[in-house]
Design a protein around this motif. Sequence first.
Motif, PDB file in Angstrom:
ATOM      1  N   PRO A  74       0.838  -1.197   0.000  1.00 29.31           N
ATOM      2  CA  PRO A  74       0.000   0.000   0.000  1.00 29.31           C
ATOM      3  C   PRO A  74       0.872   1.247   0.000  1.00 29.31           C
ATOM      4  N   GLY A  75       1.259   1.702  -1.175  1.00 28.13           N
ATOM      5  CA  GLY A  75       2.084   2.912  -1.219  1.00 28.13           C
ATOM      6  C   GLY A  75       2.714   3.119  -2.570  1.00 28.13           C
ATOM      7  N   PRO A  76       3.414   4.243  -2.699  1.00 29.44           N
ATOM      8  CA  PRO A  76       4.029   4.566  -3.985  1.00 29.44           C
ATOM      9  C   PRO A  76       5.346   3.832  -4.191  1.00 29.44           C
ATOM     10  N   THR A  77       5.749   3.734  -5.440  1.00 31.16           N
ATOM     11  CA  THR A  77       7.032   3.126  -5.771  1.00 31.16           C
ATOM     12  C   THR A  77       7.617   3.845  -6.974  1.00 31.16           C
ATOM     13  N   MET A  78       8.923   3.703  -7.155  1.00 25.49           N
ATOM     14  CA  MET A  78       9.582   4.235  -8.360  1.00 25.49           C
ATOM     15  C   MET A  78       9.937   3.025  -9.198  1.00 25.49           C
ATOM     16  N   SER A  79       9.375   2.932 -10.384  1.00 27.54           N
ATOM     17  CA  SER A  79       9.660   1.749 -11.185  1.00 27.54           C
ATOM     18  C   SER A  79      11.013   1.878 -11.880  1.00 27.54           C
ATOM     19  N   GLN A  80      11.261   3.032 -12.486  1.00 25.86           N
ATOM     20  CA  GLN A  80      12.553   3.333 -13.131  1.00 25.86           C
ATOM     21  C   GLN A  80      13.023   2.230 -14.053  1.00 25.86           C
ATOM     22  N   LEU A  81      12.088   1.720 -14.853  1.00 21.79           N
ATOM     23  CA  LEU A  81      12.418   0.670 -15.818  1.00 21.79           C
ATOM     24  C   LEU A  81      11.939   1.088 -17.201  1.00 21.79           C
ATOM     25  N   GLY A  82      12.680   0.661 -18.214  1.00 21.95           N
ATOM     26  CA  GLY A  82      12.265   0.938 -19.581  1.00 21.95           C
ATOM     27  C   GLY A  82      10.925   0.290 -19.876  1.00 21.95           C
ATOM     28  N   SER A  83      10.738  -0.929 -19.352  1.00 20.98           N
ATOM     29  CA  SER A  83       9.482  -1.654 -19.619  1.00 20.98           C
ATOM     30  C   SER A  83       8.281  -0.895 -19.033  1.00 20.98           C
ATOM     31  N   SER A  84       8.449  -0.313 -17.851  1.00 19.51           N
ATOM     32  CA  SER A  84       7.349   0.466 -17.254  1.00 19.51           C
ATOM     33  C   SER A  84       7.151   1.764 -18.019  1.00 19.51           C
ATOM     34  N   ALA A  85       8.262   2.399 -18.432  1.00 21.94           N
ATOM     35  CA  ALA A  85       8.167   3.682 -19.157  1.00 21.94           C
ATOM     36  C   ALA A  85       7.343   3.510 -20.435  1.00 21.94           C
ATOM     37  N   VAL A  86       7.519   2.384 -21.111  1.00 23.04           N
ATOM     38  CA  VAL A  86       6.776   2.129 -22.353  1.00 23.04           C
ATOM     39  C   VAL A  86       5.276   1.992 -22.049  1.00 23.04           C
ATOM     40  N   ARG A  87       4.947   1.242 -21.023  1.00 26.01           N
ATOM     41  CA  ARG A  87       3.530   1.036 -20.696  1.00 26.01           C
ATOM     42  C   ARG A  87       2.887   2.342 -20.224  1.00 26.01           C
ATOM     43  N   GLN A  88       3.663   3.118 -19.467  1.00 21.93           N
ATOM     44  CA  GLN A  88       3.121   4.416 -19.021  1.00 21.93           C
ATOM     45  C   GLN A  88       2.966   5.366 -20.209  1.00 21.93           C
ATOM     46  N   GLY A  89       3.937   5.339 -21.115  1.00 20.24           N
ATOM     47  CA  GLY A  89       3.864   6.197 -22.304  1.00 20.24           C
ATOM     48  C   GLY A  89       2.604   5.911 -23.103  1.00 20.24           C
ATOM     49  N   ASP A  90       2.257   4.643 -23.197  1.00 15.53           N
ATOM     50  CA  ASP A  90       1.042   4.238 -23.902  1.00 15.53           C
ATOM     51  C   ASP A  90      -0.200   4.881 -23.281  1.00 15.53           C
ATOM     52  N   VAL A  91      -0.266   4.805 -21.949  1.00 11.75           N
ATOM     53  CA  VAL A  91      -1.421   5.352 -21.232  1.00 11.75           C
ATOM     54  C   VAL A  91      -1.466   6.874 -21.398  1.00 11.75           C
ATOM     55  N   ALA A  92      -0.310   7.527 -21.174  1.00 16.93           N
ATOM     56  CA  ALA A  92      -0.276   9.005 -21.240  1.00 16.93           C
ATOM     57  C   ALA A  92      -0.630   9.493 -22.644  1.00 16.93           C
ATOM     58  N   GLY A  93      -0.075   8.848 -23.670  1.00 15.27           N
ATOM     59  CA  GLY A  93      -0.320   9.272 -25.055  1.00 15.27           C
ATOM     60  C   GLY A  93      -1.773   9.067 -25.454  1.00 15.27           C
ATOM     61  N   THR A  94      -2.336   7.922 -25.047  1.00 14.24           N
ATOM     62  CA  THR A  94      -3.745   7.628 -25.357  1.00 14.24           C
ATOM     63  C   THR A  94      -4.647   8.690 -24.734  1.00 14.24           C
ATOM     64  N   ASN A  95      -4.397   9.000 -23.460  1.00 12.98           N
ATOM     65  CA  ASN A  95      -5.244   9.981 -22.765  1.00 12.98           C
ATOM     66  C   ASN A  95      -5.053  11.387 -23.336  1.00 12.98           C
ATOM     67  N   ALA A  96      -3.808  11.722 -23.656  1.00 13.54           N
ATOM     68  CA  ALA A  96      -3.546  13.069 -24.195  1.00 13.54           C
ATOM     69  C   ALA A  96      -4.284  13.266 -25.513  1.00 13.54           C
ATOM     70  N   ALA A  97      -4.531  12.163 -26.235  1.00 10.71           N
ATOM     71  CA  ALA A  97      -5.216  12.265 -27.537  1.00 10.71           C
ATOM     72  C   ALA A  97      -6.725  12.089 -27.418  1.00 10.71           C
ATOM     73  N   GLY A  98      -7.216  12.063 -26.176  1.00  6.81           N
ATOM     74  CA  GLY A  98      -8.680  12.024 -26.008  1.00  6.81           C
ATOM     75  C   GLY A  98      -9.237  10.652 -25.704  1.00  6.81           C
TER      76      GLY A  98
END
Length: 449
Positions: free
Chosen positions: A293-317
């Motif tokens: 129960p708490g925050p974490t720093m993933s600091q992984l390329g694999s996580s960055a890609v999955r997060q990028g997908d989410v951020a880009g999808t949302n930014a485009a509506g």
Amino acid sequence: MAKRIIVIGSGAAGMTAASAARKQSADAEITLFTEDEHIAYSPCAIPYVIEGKIPDFESIVMHTPQFYKEKRNIEVRTMTKVTSLDVDKKTLTTSDGQAHTFDSIVLATGGTVFMPPVEGVKLKGVLPVRSISDGKAIRSMMADTRSAVIAGAGVIGLEMALALKHAGKQVTVVEMFPQVIPRIMDKDMADLLQEHIASLGVEFVMSAPITAIKGKERVEAVVAGGKEYPCQMVIMATGVRANLELPNMIGLDVGALGAVRVSATLQPYRKGRLVKDVYLAGDVIQCESALAPGPTMSQLGSSAVRQGDVAGTNAAGGYATYPGVASAWVSHLGDVQAAGTGLSKGLAEYYGIRTVEGIGKGLTKARYYPGGKKIVVKVLADAATHRLIGAQIVSGEDATGRINWLTAAMLKGVSAEEFGNAFENAYCPPTSMVKDVVNVAVEDLLTKL
Ligand SMILES: Cc1cc2nc3c(=O)[nH]c(=O)nc-3n(C[C@H](O)[C@H](O)[C@H](O)COP(=O)(O)OP(=O)(O)OC[C@H]3O[C@@H](n4cnc5c(N)ncnc54)[C@H](O)[C@@H]3O)c2cc1C
């Protein structure tokens, strides 16, 4: 009118966000700014270029700005720093003096290597490892380097140590903690790894924080634990800090771990309130742990890609959310693979979770099949709920599939009992023992719960 989307950063998170935005919206106007010269490459490959396994840095660049323009209609502006940003007026300016407006924006500004504030840290030959430019700087200094000190025995430090060792250098790893991979691996597993790397000729100086770096113009020695270690190069693998320059400029809330706090949609907060039309991804954010129960720093390329997908999808509506992470990782170190997922014992303690552990030892193939390699698997369960919350592997081969198998179970909240009773595994003699060592570890855990 077409939506104007700006992405800042050309790392794993930024490039993925731009492509995800394009997938979501065929007609959006997408522009990506990066202060880097190179785009769309994996920093994870830098140690292998240093070692000489990959011939040059050009080989690790997957795509050029032209590719993005022609194939994805994304405008990529390299060597262009975003110098000011106003997310209320939706404007920014870049280092070439131009002003730009946007409807939504993705900040994927990554992280920077933490340089400990010790005497001599600015000397020639003291080098971070983060980007292709850093890799090139390291390679250009290798010719007149006999001995190198690696500051930090995390995964990146160990990969760099072996890369330089294989390239013929004398290498000493200096670490302030008493074990390698201190945050995410338990000492018993880390010791197996350290023993192997030491057997390949890398020296270790443990429990010894660096107190000074000596030299006139170029580094000549590192002082750690009261002793001097002569060297002509110091690689700083001393951890990554979120790059907060732009987030601080616009007053985003920073979490307890020193990175930007975001919602499941990867939107930031300002004074506790969600900021509209702004998304973040990659090493600049802290996210929720799937296992504590708490925050974490993933600091992984694999996580960055999955997060990028989410951020880009949302930014485009579109609408996407990023779930809690286990932060599964793997590294190939000499003749051994090390992998982990979820919480180490130390991290579990940090979150106030008491753990019980099981250990399995065996071979990667059936006992009678030639060529099996030694493998040790450790699994950790929450003592109160019996839920699997962490695993680590040190193995001669095939650690990735096994850690992914355990990660899938953990992300689904599986208990040790459920894993033991209901989880199948495929088998044939050249790929595992009939009872895989993962199962052996879980059986050991069940006897202790
Ligand atoms: C040597 C090494 C080995 C690694 N190995 C692995 C591995 O095996 N597996 C794994 O999963 N992960 C690995 N990682 C971690 C992984 O590479 C990072 O987690 C990932 O690259 C982070 O991506 P990012 O897009 O968040 O950030 P970054 O790659 O840091 O990108 C940030 C971008 O933002 C840009 N930027 C910042 N500020 C501005 C500004 N104001 N204006 C314009 N541009 C800006 C930068 O120029 C850069 O392009 C490794 C990292 C290193 C260094």
